[in-house]
Structure formats: C-alpha cells, structure tokens
Scaffold this active site. Structure first.
Site, PDB file in Angstrom:
ATOM      1  N   LEU A  37       0.816  -1.671   0.234  1.00  0.00           N
ATOM      2  CA  LEU A  37      -0.083  -0.556   0.002  1.00  0.00           C
ATOM      3  C   LEU A  37       1.106   1.228  -0.016  1.00  0.00           C
ATOM      4  O   LEU A  37       0.789   2.130   0.991  1.00  0.00           O
ATOM      5  CB  LEU A  37      -1.333  -0.097   1.106  1.00  0.00           C
ATOM      6  N   THR A  38       1.983   1.269  -1.083  1.00  0.00           N
ATOM      7  CA  THR A  38       2.497   3.133  -1.042  1.00  0.00           C
ATOM      8  C   THR A  38       1.223   3.809  -1.371  1.00  0.00           C
ATOM      9  O   THR A  38      -0.130   3.343  -1.663  1.00  0.00           O
ATOM     10  CB  THR A  38       3.246   2.784  -2.119  1.00  0.00           C
ATOM     11  N   THR A 131       7.170  -5.152 -18.601  1.00  0.00           N
ATOM     12  CA  THR A 131       6.944  -4.013 -19.963  1.00  0.00           C
ATOM     13  C   THR A 131       7.889  -4.343 -20.199  1.00  0.00           C
ATOM     14  O   THR A 131       8.598  -4.958 -20.611  1.00  0.00           O
ATOM     15  CB  THR A 131       7.544  -2.899 -18.743  1.00  0.00           C
ATOM     16  N   ASP A 132       6.850  -3.425 -22.105  1.00  0.00           N
ATOM     17  CA  ASP A 132       8.487  -3.533 -23.547  1.00  0.00           C
ATOM     18  C   ASP A 132       9.196  -2.707 -22.935  1.00  0.00           C
ATOM     19  O   ASP A 132      10.139  -2.084 -24.781  1.00  0.00           O
ATOM     20  CB  ASP A 132       7.173  -3.442 -24.454  1.00  0.00           C
ATOM     21  N   GLU A 133       8.969  -1.834 -21.833  1.00  0.00           N
ATOM     22  CA  GLU A 133      10.077  -0.253 -22.338  1.00  0.00           C
ATOM     23  C   GLU A 133      11.506  -1.238 -21.939  1.00  0.00           C
ATOM     24  O   GLU A 133      12.629  -0.677 -21.746  1.00  0.00           O
ATOM     25  CB  GLU A 133      10.035   0.461 -20.809  1.00  0.00           C
ATOM     26  N   TYR A 156      13.626   3.031 -14.461  1.00  0.00           N
ATOM     27  CA  TYR A 156      12.370   2.147 -14.029  1.00  0.00           C
ATOM     28  C   TYR A 156      12.904   0.865 -14.980  1.00  0.00           C
ATOM     29  O   TYR A 156      12.604   0.192 -14.751  1.00  0.00           O
ATOM     30  CB  TYR A 156      11.477   2.825 -14.821  1.00  0.00           C
ATOM     31  N   ALA A 158      15.321  -0.537 -16.364  1.00  0.00           N
ATOM     32  CA  ALA A 158      16.453  -1.183 -16.385  1.00  0.00           C
ATOM     33  C   ALA A 158      15.772  -1.567 -14.862  1.00  0.00           C
ATOM     34  O   ALA A 158      16.658  -3.040 -15.131  1.00  0.00           O
ATOM     35  CB  ALA A 158      17.558   0.339 -16.501  1.00  0.00           C
ATOM     36  N   LYS A 160      13.232  -2.438 -14.492  1.00  0.00           N
ATOM     37  CA  LYS A 160      12.304  -3.940 -14.585  1.00  0.00           C
ATOM     38  C   LYS A 160      13.506  -5.258 -15.176  1.00  0.00           C
ATOM     39  O   LYS A 160      13.367  -6.188 -15.354  1.00  0.00           O
ATOM     40  CB  LYS A 160      11.200  -3.340 -15.596  1.00  0.00           C
ATOM     41  N   ARG A 287      11.467  14.583 -20.791  1.00  0.00           N
ATOM     42  CA  ARG A 287      11.026  13.981 -20.252  1.00  0.00           C
ATOM     43  C   ARG A 287      12.836  13.881 -20.581  1.00  0.00           C
ATOM     44  O   ARG A 287      13.505  13.668 -21.377  1.00  0.00           O
ATOM     45  CB  ARG A 287      10.921  12.728 -19.842  1.00  0.00           C
ATOM     46  N   PRO A 288      14.185  13.734 -19.290  1.00  0.00           N
ATOM     47  CA  PRO A 288      15.311  13.788 -19.761  1.00  0.00           C
ATOM     48  C   PRO A 288      14.866  11.887 -20.227  1.00  0.00           C
ATOM     49  O   PRO A 288      14.683  11.003 -19.710  1.00  0.00           O
ATOM     50  CB  PRO A 288      15.971  13.602 -18.107  1.00  0.00           C
TER      51      PRO A 288
HETATM   52  P1  NAD Z   1       1.163   0.339  -9.324  1.00  0.00           P
HETATM   53  O1  NAD Z   1       1.902   1.226  -9.667  1.00  0.00           O
HETATM   54  O2  NAD Z   1      -0.689   1.316 -10.065  1.00  0.00           O
HETATM   55  O3  NAD Z   1       1.233  -0.069  -8.871  1.00  0.00           O
HETATM   56  C1  NAD Z   1       1.975  -1.143  -8.171  1.00  0.00           C
HETATM   57  C2  NAD Z   1       1.576  -1.671  -6.806  1.00  0.00           C
HETATM   58  O4  NAD Z   1       2.622  -2.271  -5.957  1.00  0.00           O
HETATM   59  C3  NAD Z   1       0.741  -0.691  -5.954  1.00  0.00           C
HETATM   60  O5  NAD Z   1      -0.570  -1.664  -5.582  1.00  0.00           O
HETATM   61  C4  NAD Z   1       1.774  -0.536  -4.270  1.00  0.00           C
HETATM   62  O6  NAD Z   1       1.271  -0.377  -3.323  1.00  0.00           O
HETATM   63  C5  NAD Z   1       2.694  -1.665  -5.049  1.00  0.00           C
HETATM   64  N1  NAD Z   1       3.939  -1.660  -4.350  1.00  0.00           N
HETATM   65  C6  NAD Z   1       5.136  -1.371  -4.792  1.00  0.00           C
HETATM   66  N2  NAD Z   1       5.814  -1.069  -3.978  1.00  0.00           N
HETATM   67  C7  NAD Z   1       5.910  -2.715  -3.184  1.00  0.00           C
HETATM   68  C8  NAD Z   1       6.494  -4.078  -2.434  1.00  0.00           C
HETATM   69  N3  NAD Z   1       7.817  -3.455  -1.779  1.00  0.00           N
HETATM   70  N4  NAD Z   1       6.184  -4.293  -1.926  1.00  0.00           N
HETATM   71  C9  NAD Z   1       4.478  -4.785  -2.164  1.00  0.00           C
HETATM   72  N5  NAD Z   1       4.003  -4.070  -2.413  1.00  0.00           N
HETATM   73  C10 NAD Z   1       4.045  -3.137  -3.241  1.00  0.00           C
HETATM   74  O7  NAD Z   1       1.223  -0.574 -11.260  1.00  0.00           O
HETATM   75  P2  NAD Z   1       0.996  -0.667 -12.436  1.00  0.00           P
HETATM   76  O8  NAD Z   1       1.223   0.449 -13.351  1.00  0.00           O
HETATM   77  O9  NAD Z   1      -0.367  -1.615 -11.534  1.00  0.00           O
HETATM   78  O10 NAD Z   1       1.586  -1.980 -13.018  1.00  0.00           O
HETATM   79  C11 NAD Z   1       2.000  -2.817 -12.401  1.00  0.00           C
HETATM   80  C12 NAD Z   1       3.291  -4.087 -13.213  1.00  0.00           C
HETATM   81  O11 NAD Z   1       3.117  -4.513 -14.519  1.00  0.00           O
HETATM   82  C13 NAD Z   1       4.509  -3.249 -12.469  1.00  0.00           C
HETATM   83  O12 NAD Z   1       4.947  -4.229 -12.933  1.00  0.00           O
HETATM   84  C14 NAD Z   1       5.092  -2.432 -13.682  1.00  0.00           C
HETATM   85  O13 NAD Z   1       6.382  -2.453 -14.132  1.00  0.00           O
HETATM   86  C15 NAD Z   1       3.763  -3.718 -14.705  1.00  0.00           C
HETATM   87  N6  NAD Z   1       3.618  -3.056 -16.365  1.00  0.00           N
HETATM   88  C16 NAD Z   1       2.464  -1.735 -15.858  1.00  0.00           C
HETATM   89  C17 NAD Z   1       1.864  -1.243 -17.353  1.00  0.00           C
HETATM   90  C18 NAD Z   1       1.629   0.260 -17.604  1.00  0.00           C
HETATM   91  O14 NAD Z   1       1.522   0.798 -18.436  1.00  0.00           O
HETATM   92  N7  NAD Z   1       1.346   0.435 -16.120  1.00  0.00           N
HETATM   93  C19 NAD Z   1       2.245  -1.793 -18.784  1.00  0.00           C
HETATM   94  C20 NAD Z   1       3.137  -3.218 -19.090  1.00  0.00           C
HETATM   95  C21 NAD Z   1       3.741  -3.419 -17.201  1.00  0.00           C
HETATM   96  P1  TYD Z   2       3.298   7.669 -18.906  1.00  0.00           P
HETATM   97  O1  TYD Z   2       2.119   7.510 -18.809  1.00  0.00           O
HETATM   98  O2  TYD Z   2       4.540   8.178 -18.074  1.00  0.00           O
HETATM   99  O3  TYD Z   2       3.960   6.274 -19.793  1.00  0.00           O
HETATM  100  P2  TYD Z   2       5.504   5.748 -19.583  1.00  0.00           P
HETATM  101  O4  TYD Z   2       6.842   6.867 -20.006  1.00  0.00           O
HETATM  102  O5  TYD Z   2       6.258   4.575 -19.426  1.00  0.00           O
HETATM  103  O6  TYD Z   2       5.556   5.539 -21.394  1.00  0.00           O
HETATM  104  O7  TYD Z   2       3.854   8.712 -20.166  1.00  0.00           O
HETATM  105  C1  TYD Z   2       3.458   8.382 -21.330  1.00  0.00           C
HETATM  106  C2  TYD Z   2       3.865   8.991 -22.430  1.00  0.00           C
HETATM  107  O8  TYD Z   2       3.227  10.728 -22.133  1.00  0.00           O
HETATM  108  C3  TYD Z   2       5.249  10.099 -21.960  1.00  0.00           C
HETATM  109  O9  TYD Z   2       5.864   9.622 -24.101  1.00  0.00           O
HETATM  110  C4  TYD Z   2       5.232  10.391 -21.589  1.00  0.00           C
HETATM  111  C5  TYD Z   2       4.435  11.840 -21.584  1.00  0.00           C
HETATM  112  N1  TYD Z   2       3.320  11.769 -21.070  1.00  0.00           N
HETATM  113  C6  TYD Z   2       3.239  13.930 -20.881  1.00  0.00           C
HETATM  114  O10 TYD Z   2       3.644  14.129 -22.473  1.00  0.00           O
HETATM  115  N2  TYD Z   2       2.932  14.486 -19.951  1.00  0.00           N
HETATM  116  C7  TYD Z   2       3.136  13.592 -18.873  1.00  0.00           C
HETATM  117  O11 TYD Z   2       2.556  14.421 -17.446  1.00  0.00           O
HETATM  118  C8  TYD Z   2       2.765  12.079 -19.050  1.00  0.00           C
HETATM  119  C9  TYD Z   2       2.985  12.052 -17.215  1.00  0.00           C
HETATM  120  C10 TYD Z   2       4.072  11.956 -19.601  1.00  0.00           C
END
Ligand code: NAD
Ligand code: TYD
Length: 353
Positions: A37-38, A131-133, A156, A158, A160, A287-288
C-alpha cells in the site's frame, strides 16, 4: 492441491483488475493480495471483492524476507503473479534507488521464497508481469518481439530488465518454474493520475494545464487494462514454462494526438464548448532520456494462446473517461496527502508546469 495464488501489487492499477478478473472467472482458486500500500496502492480499488471468501489481503513488503516467508507459510502459496513494483518513469528519474530496491531486490526476495517453499514436487508457477520498456526505444519503424535485445534506458526500465533477468536466472540455475510477459502502456479505470491518460483527464476536470513533454511526438502503444488482465489469464494458464510473451494492442498514438482526442471526448461528455480542454495544453520541458517510440508485435501470444484485444481504443477510452468523470471522489482521495506533496515538489521545481 488447491491453487493459492499470491498476487503482488494487487492494490495497484493492473493488479486490482487482475484480482477482479481471476475472482470472476475461477471459483476454485484462493487469491492472496500481497501489497505494501504505497502511494500507488489503494484498497478502494477492490471494495467490490473484499468480502469474497476466495480473497485475502496481506499488507507486506516484497523486499522483506520475513513478510514474504510469513505469507508463503501461512497461505501455502502454490503460484505467484508478480506485479508489485515502482512503476512510473518520472519518479524513477527523481529517485532511482527506490526502483532498484523494490523492483530488483523485491523480485529476488520473492524468487528466493519460491526456491525455499516449492520443494514438494508439485506444480508451481512464478509469473513476472513486465514491460516492453526493457527493449528500449524504437525509431519510426519496427516492432518489439520476444527476441528484441534488451536495451533499457530509464532507471525504471533498467530495474524491470534486471528483474526479468533475475527471473530467468533463477529458472536456469535453481529450476524455479517461470513465465514472463512484457506489455505495452495500459490505460483504464483505477490508474494513478500521474500517468499520461488519467493525469490529463484529471487536469481537464480541474481546468489545470495539460503538460505535454517536448513536442508531444513520442509514440506509445495503448492497451485497455482489462485486455491485459485477459492476457495474464492466458499466459498464467496456457503459457509454456520458461517462455516470454509480448502483449500489445497494435494501437500506436503520438502523445499530442492522444491528448487532443481526450480533450475532445472530455469536452463532449462534460457538455463544454469544443476546444475548451485543448486550450489547456502546455508544452513543457522534455523528460530526460525520453524514449521516442514503443510498439509491440503480439503475434506470438495471438498464435500460441489465442489472445486478442477485446475492445477498440474508442470503446476502451470512452469507458475510461466515463469512469474518471464518475469517480471524482476516488481522484480527490488519491491525489491528496503524501501524493500531493510529492506532486508539488516534483512539478514546481520545473517552473514551466
Ligand atoms: P502501480 O504503480 O499502479 O501499482 C504497483 C503496486 O505495487 C501498488 O499497489 C503498490 O502499493 C505495490 N507495491 C509497491 N512497492 C511494493 C513493495 N515493496 N511490496 C509490496 N507491494 C508494493 O503499477 P501498475 O501500473 O499496476 O503496474 C503493475 C506491474 O505491471 C508493474 O510491475 C509494472 O512494471 C508492470 N507494467 C505496467 C504497465 C503500465 O502501463 N502501467 C505496462 C506494462 C507492465
Ligand atoms: P507515462 O504514462 O508516464 O508512461 P511511460 O513513460 O511509461 O510510457 O507517459 C506516456 C507518454 O506521455 C510518455 O511519452 C511521456 C508522456 N507524458 C507527457 O507528455 N506528459 C505527462 O504529464 C506525462 C505523465 C507523460
């Protein structure tokens, strides 16, 4: 043997959808949501399932051997779907070490528990949701496949990539049974409003500037979160151990085009004059190290596991905008307190925001 699945990060965006999906579709499983629950985790995301008898919540840190071992022992965990992570690129630029800790050390701590507890010769599976990143950034052409070389470029990605490598290394060295999937950008309900789509909707709702990084010409491949949950179901049940599956929506958008589309949808739904939200667009410092383009080839998961996205982007986006506009209380709640302090520090040091 009853399957008891530890879902880490279940209180977050994707994790809460995965838990809901599994509870709705599998009556024989026990689901243990393990989450610290961060700021990103919120049990409000799971209010509708909290009384389900198949479901339990454990507050714990994936980096704590004690917390993880306690949960494995108490619940006799047979499988893990690992989603817990620090997940936002901008935060990783601000504070890389917390990404190293959670995403690398946390994954290794879970893998160690699997090694220690899964010695009964039974069927087990450690599923890493990635992630695809990890593949880096594409130019104008091409798609990431499962054999694309790893080339992570943000703290991030790196972290993953490191956790993917650890999962494969534990599989190779200790025989931990694993699958990995690498997914593109998700969108949908319950996403913390620091990622592009919910941040933009929230700012439109509040009449605040819409910060577009650089020129807004970076490209992302967007997938509806429920379609990701369906893909996780397919990989968990039908994916071959040791394999990797890429998941994407064949749905590439330039950021600025996507923000324009969102502005028009929100204005229409709120009955505002056309152009109201577009006038809030503000171009801000890039973003850098900003990755230019991500795009996924999901031919393997389609051919081998029969998965395809179930909604068009128009349908998914309409559902998503409706959800945020109907859940102002959720938005207000998650953007108050500690998050608000972070947001203010993070965004006021750049005076163009
Ligand atoms: P999110 O940030 O919404 O949720 C992360 C969850 O992890 C939160 O509930 C947080 O409380 C919990 N958490 C963080 N640190 C923790 C710890 N030390 N111990 C236990 N719990 C902890 O993330 P999300 O967007 O739901 O992503 C979930 C997963 O999917 C991640 O591994 C992310 O890398 C991967 N992913 C996300 C996306 C995307 O677009 N969001 C795409 C591809 C993969
Ligand atoms: P984000 O949702 O942070 O996902 P990711 O960086 O993991 O792809 O960002 C999606 C795209 O949108 C990314 O190219 C950065 C851009 N972005 C903005 O232009 N403005 C914003 O405020 C945010 C959060 C992201």
């Amino acid at each position: 043997m009853q399957r008891t699945i530890l879902i880490t990060g279940g209180a977050g965006f994707i994790g809460s959808h995965v838990i809901r999906w599994f509870l709705e579709h599998y009556s024989g499983y026990r689901i243990v949501n393990f989450d610290l629950l961060t700021y990103a985790g919120n049990l409000e995301n799971l209010r509708d399932v909290e009384h389900n008898e198949q479901y339990a919540f454990v507050k714990g840190d994936i980096c704590s051997k004690e917390d993880v071992h306690k949960a494995f022992a108490k619940w006799q965990i047979t499988d893990v779907i690992h989603l817990a992570a620090e997940s936002h690129v901008d935060r990783s630029i601000h504070d890389p070490l917390s990404f190293v800790r959670t995403n690398i050390l946390g994954t290794a701590t879970l893998l160690n528990a699997c090694r220690e507890f899964w010695t009964d010769g039974g069927e087990h599976r450690f599923y890493h949701v990635s992630t695809d990143e990890v593949y880096g950034s594409l130019g104008a052409d091409g798609l990431f496949t499962e054999t694309s070389p790893y080339d992570p470029r943000s703290p991030y990605s790196a972290s993953k990539a490191s956790s993917d490598h650890l999962v494969r290394a534990y599989g190779h060295t200790y025989g931990v049974p694993f699958v990995i999937s690498n997914c593109s950008n998700n969108y949908g309900s319950h996403q913390f409003p620091e990622k592009l789509i919910p941040l933009m909707i929230n700012n439109m709702r509040e009449g605040k500037p819409l910060p577009v990084y650089g020129k807004g010409d970076n490209v992302r491949d967007w997938l509806w979160v429920v379609d990701h949950a369906r893909a996780i179901d397919a990989v968990f049940h039908k994916g071959i151990l040791g394999e990797t599956y890429n998941i994407g929506g064949y749905n590439e958008w330039k950021n600025l085009d996507l923000v324009h589309l969102l502005c028009d949808i929100v204005d229409e739904k709120l009955g505002r004059a056309a152009g109201t939200s577009r006038s809030l667009i503000t171009f801000v410092t890039d973003r850098p190290g900003h990755d230019m383009r991500y795009a996924i080839d999901s031919a393997k998961i389609s051919a081998d596991l029969g998965w395809m996205p179930s909604v068009t982007f128009e349908e998914g986006l309409a559902l998503t905008v409706d959800w945020y506009l109907a859940n102002a209380e959720w938005l207000n709640h998650v953007t108050s307190g500690a998050y608000r302090e972070y947001y203010d520090t993070m965004y006021t040091h750049r005076n163009d925001r």
